[in-house]
Design a protein around this motif. Structure first.
Motif, mmCIF file in Angstrom:
data_model
loop_
_atom_site.group_PDB
_atom_site.id
_atom_site.type_symbol
_atom_site.label_atom_id
_atom_site.label_comp_id
_atom_site.label_asym_id
_atom_site.label_seq_id
_atom_site.Cartn_x
_atom_site.Cartn_y
_atom_site.Cartn_z
ATOM 1 N N MET A 68 0.845 -1.182 0.000
ATOM 2 C CA MET A 68 0.000 0.000 0.000
ATOM 3 C C MET A 68 0.886 1.239 0.000
ATOM 4 S SD MET A 68 -2.955 1.192 2.643
ATOM 5 C CE MET A 68 -4.427 0.756 1.766
ATOM 6 N N ARG A 69 0.524 2.203 -0.823
ATOM 7 C CA ARG A 69 1.278 3.449 -0.926
ATOM 8 C C ARG A 69 0.932 4.423 0.192
ATOM 9 N NH1 ARG A 69 0.664 5.091 -7.253
ATOM 10 N NH2 ARG A 69 2.758 4.460 -7.786
ATOM 11 N N LYS A 70 1.909 5.237 0.529
ATOM 12 C CA LYS A 70 1.716 6.319 1.490
ATOM 13 C C LYS A 70 1.275 7.570 0.729
ATOM 14 C CE LYS A 70 4.745 7.306 4.857
ATOM 15 N NZ LYS A 70 5.965 7.844 5.513
ATOM 16 N N LEU A 71 0.311 8.316 1.297
ATOM 17 C CA LEU A 71 -0.155 9.570 0.707
ATOM 18 C C LEU A 71 0.276 10.718 1.606
ATOM 19 C CD1 LEU A 71 -1.726 11.029 -1.522
ATOM 20 C CD2 LEU A 71 -3.800 10.727 -0.128
ATOM 21 N N ILE A 72 1.010 11.688 1.035
ATOM 22 C CA ILE A 72 1.576 12.804 1.788
ATOM 23 C C ILE A 72 0.998 14.115 1.260
ATOM 24 C CG2 ILE A 72 3.700 13.951 2.512
ATOM 25 C CD1 ILE A 72 5.169 11.317 1.641
ATOM 26 N N TYR A 73 0.493 14.936 2.179
ATOM 27 C CA TYR A 73 -0.045 16.255 1.842
ATOM 28 C C TYR A 73 0.927 17.296 2.366
ATOM 29 C CZ TYR A 73 -3.415 20.226 2.063
ATOM 30 O OH TYR A 73 -4.065 21.432 1.944
ATOM 31 N N GLY A 74 1.523 18.061 1.469
ATOM 32 C CA GLY A 74 2.472 19.069 1.883
ATOM 33 C C GLY A 74 2.346 20.343 1.076
ATOM 34 N N MET A 75 2.446 21.481 1.775
ATOM 35 C CA MET A 75 2.387 22.784 1.105
ATOM 36 C C MET A 75 2.995 23.850 2.005
ATOM 37 S SD MET A 75 -1.244 22.822 -0.930
ATOM 38 C CE MET A 75 -0.703 24.089 -2.056
ATOM 39 N N ASN A 76 3.253 25.007 1.405
ATOM 40 C CA ASN A 76 3.602 26.207 2.150
ATOM 41 C C ASN A 76 2.307 26.828 2.657
ATOM 42 O OD1 ASN A 76 6.548 26.573 1.605
ATOM 43 N ND2 ASN A 76 5.847 26.592 -0.514
ATOM 44 N N LEU A 77 2.351 27.382 3.868
ATOM 45 C CA LEU A 77 1.177 28.078 4.363
ATOM 46 C C LEU A 77 1.573 29.217 5.287
ATOM 47 C CD1 LEU A 77 -0.682 26.312 7.203
ATOM 48 C CD2 LEU A 77 1.187 25.151 6.115
ATOM 49 N N THR A 78 0.624 30.100 5.505
ATOM 50 C CA THR A 78 0.826 31.235 6.388
ATOM 51 C C THR A 78 0.685 30.773 7.833
ATOM 52 O OG1 THR A 78 -1.521 31.819 6.439
ATOM 53 C CG2 THR A 78 -0.190 32.779 4.652
ATOM 54 N N LEU A 79 1.161 31.600 8.749
ATOM 55 C CA LEU A 79 1.044 31.263 10.165
ATOM 56 C C LEU A 79 -0.414 31.099 10.584
ATOM 57 C CD1 LEU A 79 2.512 30.778 12.828
ATOM 58 C CD2 LEU A 79 2.427 33.246 13.230
ATOM 59 N N ASP A 80 -1.320 31.838 9.926
ATOM 60 C CA ASP A 80 -2.733 31.685 10.260
ATOM 61 C C ASP A 80 -3.432 30.610 9.429
ATOM 62 O OD1 ASP A 80 -2.512 33.448 8.088
ATOM 63 O OD2 ASP A 80 -4.067 34.817 8.784
ATOM 64 N N GLY A 81 -2.655 29.763 8.732
ATOM 65 C CA GLY A 81 -3.194 28.534 8.169
ATOM 66 C C GLY A 81 -3.687 28.563 6.741
ATOM 67 N N TYR A 82 -3.307 29.559 5.957
ATOM 68 C CA TYR A 82 -3.801 29.659 4.585
ATOM 69 C C TYR A 82 -2.709 29.317 3.577
ATOM 70 C CZ TYR A 82 -7.695 31.941 6.826
ATOM 71 O OH TYR A 82 -8.768 32.197 7.638
ATOM 72 N N ILE A 83 -3.096 28.634 2.498
ATOM 73 C CA ILE A 83 -2.144 28.361 1.421
ATOM 74 C C ILE A 83 -2.203 29.457 0.363
ATOM 75 C CG2 ILE A 83 -2.129 25.877 1.793
ATOM 76 C CD1 ILE A 83 -3.922 25.631 -0.720
ATOM 77 N N ALA A 84 -3.303 30.212 0.340
ATOM 78 C CA ALA A 84 -3.440 31.352 -0.563
ATOM 79 C C ALA A 84 -4.259 32.419 0.141
ATOM 80 C CB ALA A 84 -4.114 30.936 -1.863
ATOM 81 N N ALA A 85 -3.885 33.666 -0.094
ATOM 82 C CA ALA A 85 -4.665 34.797 0.406
ATOM 83 C C ALA A 85 -5.873 34.991 -0.516
ATOM 84 C CB ALA A 85 -3.782 36.044 0.435
ATOM 85 N N PRO A 86 -6.780 35.899 -0.184
ATOM 86 C CA PRO A 86 -7.928 36.135 -1.071
ATOM 87 C C PRO A 86 -7.477 36.383 -2.516
ATOM 88 C CG PRO A 86 -8.265 37.259 1.011
ATOM 89 C CD PRO A 86 -6.853 36.728 1.027
ATOM 90 N N GLY A 87 -8.284 35.902 -3.445
ATOM 91 C CA GLY A 87 -7.957 36.027 -4.855
ATOM 92 C C GLY A 87 -6.904 35.040 -5.322
ATOM 93 N N ASP A 88 -6.733 33.946 -4.559
ATOM 94 C CA ASP A 88 -5.738 32.920 -4.876
ATOM 95 C C ASP A 88 -4.318 33.476 -4.917
ATOM 96 O OD1 ASP A 88 -7.627 30.869 -5.003
ATOM 97 O OD2 ASP A 88 -8.040 31.255 -7.125
ATOM 98 N N ASP A 89 -4.057 34.526 -4.147
ATOM 99 C CA ASP A 89 -2.756 35.187 -4.108
ATOM 100 C C ASP A 89 -1.779 34.370 -3.262
ATOM 101 O OD1 ASP A 89 -0.558 36.862 -3.838
ATOM 102 O OD2 ASP A 89 -1.696 38.546 -3.014
ATOM 103 N N ILE A 90 -0.691 33.902 -3.894
ATOM 104 C CA ILE A 90 0.344 33.167 -3.160
ATOM 105 C C ILE A 90 1.628 33.990 -3.045
ATOM 106 C CG2 ILE A 90 -0.573 30.865 -3.640
ATOM 107 C CD1 ILE A 90 1.544 30.636 -5.879
ATOM 108 N N GLY A 91 1.543 35.270 -3.360
ATOM 109 C CA GLY A 91 2.700 36.140 -3.293
ATOM 110 C C GLY A 91 3.239 36.350 -1.893
ATOM 111 N N TRP A 92 2.469 36.027 -0.882
ATOM 112 C CA TRP A 92 2.898 36.210 0.510
ATOM 113 C C TRP A 92 4.145 35.388 0.833
ATOM 114 C CZ3 TRP A 92 3.100 31.526 2.684
ATOM 115 C CH2 TRP A 92 2.247 30.545 2.174
#
Length: 188
Positions: free
Chosen positions: A1-25
């Protein structure tokens, strides 16, 4: 069975994108953090993408190694990105290019099927797709690179859950710029 890993950059308050899908932060990552993400991607035998993240990644990485000023790590990342098989889950796309295939049907059924196969780890990205996999109990590990910025709202890393998910801490590491990486395994 394969392992599934969820990983991303996020803000301290838990968001991967700001409003408008903005990842410039997040700004450009430090060399050390970029290398960590390269190593993370190289361990994956298969990458699962939601539509938005697929559109972001596929807009740059197919030719990322040919961009003026591309660093050696960016060149390796682009080549690995092209070579790694990908599955894109979307009900609105008609096709995907490169080393990817499109799934328009039941994402959870397909992820469950892929997990049951023999093979190395799979990574999953995109808040909506990953959120559904988390709620279904399919995610085995979380890799979270938390950046020292607050954006107030946007796309959360974690969506609402139906119950608790208990985790074991397996790694912590700090990177330049105050980024803190934490990795957790799901307790089964």
């Amino acid at each position: 069975m394969r392992k599934l890993i969820y990983g991303m950059n996020l803000t301290l308050d838990g968001y991967i994108a700001a409003p408008g899908d903005d990842i410039g932060w997040s700004g450009p990552p430090s060399e050390e953090l970029f290398q960590w993400w390269l190593d993370y991607e190289q361990q994956s035998d298969l990458t699962l993408y939601g539509r938005k993240l697929w559109e972001t990644m596929s807009a740059y990485w197919p030719t990322g190694d040919q961009q003026p000023g591309a660093t050696p790590a960016e060149i390796r990342f682009a080549r690995n990105w092209r070579d790694t098989p990908k599955v894109v889950f979307s009900s609105t796309l008609d096709q995907v290019d490169g080393n990817a295939r499109l799934v328009t049907g039941d994402a959870l059924a397909e992820i469950t099927r892929l997990k049951a196969e023999d093979g190395g780890p799979m990574t999953i990205g995109g808040a909506t797709l990953a959120g559904a996999a988390v709620r279904a109990g399919l995610v085995d590990e979380y890799a979270i690179a938390t950046h020292p910025v607050l954006v107030g709202s946007g796309t959360p890393f974690f969506t609402a859950l139906d119950g608790w998910v208990k985790l074991n801490l397996v790694e912590t590491r700090t990177f330049p710029g105050g980024v803190v990486l934490t990795r957790y395994e799901t307790r089964r």
